[in-house]
Design a protein around this motif. Structure first.
Motif, PDB file in Angstrom:
ATOM      1  N   THR A  79     -22.086 -31.558  20.049  1.00 25.65           N
ATOM      2  CA  THR A  79     -21.289 -32.364  20.986  1.00 25.65           C
ATOM      3  C   THR A  79     -22.067 -33.613  21.379  1.00 25.65           C
ATOM      4  OG1 THR A  79     -20.253 -30.368  21.890  1.00 25.65           O
ATOM      5  CG2 THR A  79     -20.078 -32.387  23.199  1.00 25.65           C
ATOM      6  N   THR A 134     -19.183 -24.319  23.463  1.00 23.47           N
ATOM      7  CA  THR A 134     -18.978 -25.769  23.406  1.00 23.47           C
ATOM      8  C   THR A 134     -19.454 -26.378  24.712  1.00 23.47           C
ATOM      9  OG1 THR A 134     -16.699 -25.523  24.203  1.00 23.47           O
ATOM     10  CG2 THR A 134     -17.023 -25.648  21.807  1.00 23.47           C
ATOM     11  N   PRO A 166     -18.133 -32.944  27.628  1.00 18.11           N
ATOM     12  CA  PRO A 166     -18.821 -34.238  27.414  1.00 18.11           C
ATOM     13  C   PRO A 166     -19.097 -34.979  28.725  1.00 18.11           C
ATOM     14  CG  PRO A 166     -16.485 -34.461  26.929  1.00 18.11           C
ATOM     15  CD  PRO A 166     -16.704 -33.000  27.244  1.00 18.11           C
TER      16      PRO A 166
END
Length: 341
Positions: free
Chosen positions: A254, A331, A334
């Protein structure tokens, strides 16, 4: 009561080879509630004691309401102070403890003012009880009432809640904030408890090595730390390997924006908050659950992604889907991150 501005200007204080205060600058607005936070030995208590007049600075100035009080003794600075130890007179009941400072100042109707302050801190019916007849939280309320009774220009709180149990600490910190807002006294609060500082202060100052690393509103301190030290010290962070790419860092596949430009080389360690980590069951996922801990509304899940250990904060309702050994997909949200020094 109207608060006054406080300025600590270039304060220096050394103890042998230790620089407790290293050219410290701090400005507090009239009526503002500022908390100083930092590790042991960072200088936060020394700063408060210099402001109070209990400690002399080697250099620099202390200004209160625009007046230079650097050379004034503590008893002429018009400040109220609440210590970690309650410091109540054991031979005086609560009412007389609160009256004490008023009588020293020759205030008329001291008993009426003392009762008013006990009412303000929520123990108005305990005025005739002696300290040994009061709980720790009640004793600290008496100490707070005594500090406020003299109507100080500045209220100083030196880790006043650290000796109390968790539930009482939360109740009293909220009460202190309510009273400070109601009375409007300029307040400096020293604590080692991050949650405490973030919960009550208008601005939080994070100290390191006798200097301020950052002074900002609580949300900014947490979400936009100015330095890697602040990012690491306030809250919990994963230390995850990454690769710098321009104004971002690549972590676990990411691309995360950087809070500040990277001065380090391409291989770095990113500080990622547990709440920025998402974990969901997936038989083909990139990770595996190692352990989980139930913490009430939220829980902590520790996951391995290859050789990397990642801690995630999840809602407790998901725990049944994340038993030890379960394959998961990890995950990252962001959100901006800092890099470790």
């Amino acid at each position: 009561m109207t608060g006054v501005a406080v300025h600590l200007d270039g304060l220096r204080r050394t103890f042998g080879a230790v620089h407790a205060l290293d050219n410290l600058d701090l400005s507090i607005k009239p009526g503002e509630f500022v908390a100083l936070l930092g590790p042991s030995g960072c200088g936060k208590t020394t700063a408060l004691r210099v402001l109070a007049g209990l400690e002399d600075a080697d250099d620099g100035r202390v200004l209160v309401g625009g007046k230079d009080v650097t050379a004034l003794p503590a008893n002429r600075r018009d400040m109220g102070m609440v210590f970690q130890a309650y410091s109540l007179f054991p031979h005086l009941d609560a009412l007389n403890n609160v009256e004490f400072g008023l009588k020293l100042r020759g205030r008329k109707k001291a008993a009426g003012r003392a009762q008013e302050m006990l009412d303000l801190v929520g123990i108005g019916s305990f005025g005739r009880r002696y300290p040994h007849q009061l709980s720790g939280g009640q004793q600290q309320r008496v100490a707070l009432a005594r500090a406020l009774a003299i109507e100080p220009q500045v209220l100083l709180l030196d880790e006043p809640l650290s000796a109390l149990d968790a539930k009482v600490r939360v109740q009293l910190r909220d009460e202190i904030r309510r009273i400070q807002t109601e009375v409007g006294t300029t307040t400096l609060f020293v604590t080692h408890d991050q949650e405490e500082a973030l919960a009550v202060a208008d601005r939080v100052g994070v100290m390191r090595g006798g200097r301020l690393e950052q002074l900002a509103p609580p949300a900014e301190i947490y979400l936009q730390p100015a330095t890697p030290f602040v990012a690491d010290f306030v809250g919990l962070s994963n230390r995850l390997p990454g690769t710098v790419d321009g104004d971002a860092v690549e972590v676990l596949g990411t691309r995360l924006p950087l809070i500040s430009p990277a001065a380090a080389g391409p291989s770095v360690t990113a500080l990622v908050r547990p709440e920025s980590v998402e974990v969901r069951p997936d038989p083909d996922g990139n990770g595996k659950v190692l352990t989980s801990s139930f913490l009430g509304p939220t829980s902590k899940v520790t996951v391995t992604v290859g050789e990397v250990l990642v801690v995630a904060q999840v809602t407790s309702g998901l725990l049944s889907e994340l038993p030890a050994g379960a394959p998961v997909q990890v995950t990252l949200r962001p959100v901006p991150v800092a890099l470790e020094d």
